[in-house]
Every structure is written in C-alpha cells, then in structure tokens.
Design a protein around this motif. Sequence first.
Motif, PDB file in Angstrom:
ATOM      1  N   ASN A  85      60.205 -16.170 -44.984  1.00 53.77           N
ATOM      2  CA  ASN A  85      60.837 -15.302 -45.797  1.00 53.77           C
ATOM      3  C   ASN A  85      59.622 -14.576 -46.932  1.00 53.77           C
ATOM      4  OD1 ASN A  85      63.823 -15.534 -45.649  1.00 53.77           O
ATOM      5  ND2 ASN A  85      63.141 -17.484 -45.490  1.00 53.77           N
ATOM      6  N   GLN A 107      66.680 -18.526 -47.854  1.00 59.55           N
ATOM      7  CA  GLN A 107      67.040 -17.208 -47.013  1.00 59.55           C
ATOM      8  C   GLN A 107      68.015 -16.519 -47.689  1.00 59.55           C
ATOM      9  OE1 GLN A 107      68.357 -18.096 -42.977  1.00 59.55           O
ATOM     10  NE2 GLN A 107      67.919 -15.568 -42.357  1.00 59.55           N
ATOM     11  N   ALA A 121      66.773 -14.673 -50.586  1.00 58.55           N
ATOM     12  CA  ALA A 121      65.376 -13.705 -50.097  1.00 58.55           C
ATOM     13  C   ALA A 121      66.693 -12.295 -49.903  1.00 58.55           C
ATOM     14  CB  ALA A 121      64.902 -13.736 -49.006  1.00 58.55           C
ATOM     15  N   LYS A 122      67.670 -12.378 -49.498  1.00 62.18           N
ATOM     16  CA  LYS A 122      68.692 -11.240 -49.284  1.00 62.18           C
ATOM     17  C   LYS A 122      69.188 -10.875 -50.508  1.00 62.18           C
ATOM     18  CE  LYS A 122      70.276 -12.776 -44.532  1.00 62.18           C
ATOM     19  NZ  LYS A 122      71.244 -13.398 -43.900  1.00 62.18           N
ATOM     20  N   GLN A 162      66.336  -8.820 -52.193  1.00 63.67           N
ATOM     21  CA  GLN A 162      65.933  -7.550 -51.505  1.00 63.67           C
ATOM     22  C   GLN A 162      67.331  -6.612 -51.856  1.00 63.67           C
ATOM     23  OE1 GLN A 162      65.818  -8.823 -47.541  1.00 63.67           O
ATOM     24  NE2 GLN A 162      63.498  -9.401 -47.846  1.00 63.67           N
ATOM     25  N   LEU A 193      61.722 -16.823 -55.255  1.00 64.99           N
ATOM     26  CA  LEU A 193      62.656 -17.413 -54.231  1.00 64.99           C
ATOM     27  C   LEU A 193      63.199 -18.668 -54.417  1.00 64.99           C
ATOM     28  CD1 LEU A 193      60.976 -16.357 -50.929  1.00 64.99           C
ATOM     29  CD2 LEU A 193      63.186 -15.691 -51.455  1.00 64.99           C
TER      30      LEU A 193
END
Length: 435
Positions: free
Chosen positions: A293, A405, A408-409, A412, A423
């Motif tokens: 990531n 994960q 990270a989304k 963003q 993170l």
Amino acid sequence: SRRVPVVDADIWLDRLTSALDSLPVPRTLHNETYAKLPVQDRLGLCPVRPHGDPSRERKRPRIIAARSILPRPPASSPLSSLEWNSLKPGVRTDFQNHSNRLLEWARSQGKAHLMSSTSPAPPSSIDSIVVQYLDLLFFDGANIGNGEKVVAALRFLLPHLGVGPLKTELPRCARSLRSWKKLAPGHMRLPIPFEAVLLMAREMWIAHESLACLALLIQFDTYLRPGELCEIKVLQLIHAPGRSIVPGMQWGINVRPSGIGLPASKTGGRNEALLLHARCDLVLPILRALFANLPLDAPLFDLTVALYNKTFQAAAKCAKTAHLEATPYAVRHGGASRDYFEQNRAIADIKLRGRWVTEESARRYQKSALYQKQRGLLTSLQLKQSKEVLPFLRHQFLLVANHIQNAAKILQRKGQPVTASSLLSKARELAHPQH
C-alpha cells in the motif's frame, strides 16, 4: 620473394574515406553526425559512441544536474570536489568542527600559521603542535575517540599529511594516541539483551510509536546500524516468491542499494541483502501490508536517527531498562551477542551478517559472559514479563495489518498523504474504534 609496393598511408586513408562515403549511412546515426566521424571510428577500429547519440544526450542533463548540487570544498581548501565528497556529510561536518577547535587553540598559541591549508607547514612542525593539543584534550577528560578524530580530520583536510601511515607522517601523534589508549581505553558499547528489547518494544507500541517498535525488532534481528535502519525505503524490501529453503526466511532488506541516491555503508558496501530470521516473523504481516500500500520510494519507517534515539530513550525509561545505558547502536551489538550466546550462528556468519570487515570486530561478540551480565541486570519480574510480550505484539501486529488496506483507501478518499506513519495510525484507529 615478391616485393610489396610501399604506399603512403595518406593515400590509403583517402581511398578508404571515398569508399565509406559511398556506403549507406547506418540508421542509428544522422547523416551529419556520421559524416563528422573519423574514418577509424566509422570502420569500427576504435568504437566510440558519438557525442550526438540521442540516448546519451537525454541522460546527460540529468547526470549534470545531479552532480551540480553536490557540496563543494571551501575556496581555501586544497581538496578537489571528489575528495571532498569521499566522506559522508555528517562525518565531514564532524571533521570540520574538530579542525576548527584545533585551529582556534593554535591561534591562541600564536601558531595558527602552521595549520594553514594554503601554505602548509612541514609534517614535523604540525606534529609538534598537535601533540600538545592532544595532551590538552586528555587532561580535560575527553575520550580517545576525540583524539583519533582530531588526527583523522587533520589528515583529511591537509592531504600532504595522509600520504603514508600515521606513524610515518605524524610519529609523535601516533605515539600519543597509543599511550592514550593504554591509559584510558575507549568505552565499549555494551550489548542490550533481547528481553530488554521486547520490554521497550511493548512500551513503544503502547505509546503509539508503532514504526519505532517495528524498527527496533527488525534492527535487533538484522544488526542494522541506526542510520541504515532509518533510511530504508519500501523498494529495499526483498520478497522471495514461492517457498523458501528455510521456513520464514522469505523477506529481507537490501542495505544501501545502488541507484537510489543513498551513500555506501560505513565499510563501503552496497546491495547487501539481509534475510529476516523465522524468529522475526511477527513483523511480516505489517511488512506485507505496507509493501502493498505504499509507493516504492516511500520511507518504510518515517524516522530520523534523532527521533529514533529520542523514542528509544523514552521507552527505556518506561520499561525501567535505562540502567543498562543502552543506545540504538547497542541494539546492533545485542543482536550479534545474543546469536552467539544462544549458538544461533557461528562467529563467521555473525561477521557476514553484521558486515564487519575484520575478524577483530566480530570477535567482540564472543564474550558471552558480557551478554549474560547485561541480562542479569534485569529483575526476575522483567524477565517474566518479557515472555508475555511476543504473543501480545504478534496479536497486535496481525490485527492492525488487516486494516492497513482500508486505512489506505480512507486516506486517499480524504486526500491525505499516504505514509507509513499515517497508515499505521489510521489502521490502529480502525482496529480499536473504542479508543
């Protein structure tokens, strides 16, 4: 015998030139470029790449730009730019500081002219003044390292002093340093035991210093120097696809790879791969998630050496291990000492893993009694608590890794920077929403 007629070389050269002009021009060269090449190059007798080659011209501006920002020596220095950049910036600054203090003292003694770099004095004259300064440092309580750095700085900044061995160029300085080492040996970095590392790692994790916690465990396993540890980028992680010969040894770190702007290691090494041992497999879930990531050029730990040292000392205080007087560099020594103490590795393997150049450097870790003495400074309660740390951290790492994960989304989507620090911080919030 038949006689071969002698023909002038210029005549043959003219004939060859005419013949080559009648041949088709190679597609890789422009007509004008090809026509300007000497005949020898066109024949392939002296193969050279023409200055107008497109691939070379595209690379040249980037190379020149990268080299133009390198530090330059002072105008008064006799060193060339390449010589000036042969040392790391930190070492160079340290040398300059030692040299400036020596120069100030020499000026107070009316002998500053002997230290001039533009018109250097003979080595014997410089030798006589430096030994007096070494005496001053010794009786002022300085350690042997300061004296050695003064002499090393002098030999670097005044190149005519570094031609031969120290005992030849500056014999009195060499004799003074030998005496200093006998009278007041340098302080040896004591190894930190693994149990203390676990207790400090737990305190780092509780204090939300997640990356420092990971860095500490990885440094103990790989014997990395603090500077090397803090400079690691994601692209330096090595993952061997498929099954490994030794279970658990699928991930590793490429220390100081070439081509990404990092200097060579302390001993001049590059591309030195260190595989993580199976005992360090608790960090793998988070490493995998960060690798998947983060951009490849992103820092893995988001730490500076100063910040790592500050976090290290704070954790030592909370874990009640400050009496060990450990430093981040002692973690490198502790990992090597523990491996020899527990017979996990032979001394030859320890030397290779630690990237020590000499046998003498590696033999320091054969002192099992010293490691056992450091371990004996921990209380029975601390030794008992350390056994509970590995299961605790293993559970926490796996729990947080499962949310990286999604973290990270979210980052963003909000337009926030995706770094290792952000993170792990967001993943910990997702893993423990009640906090």
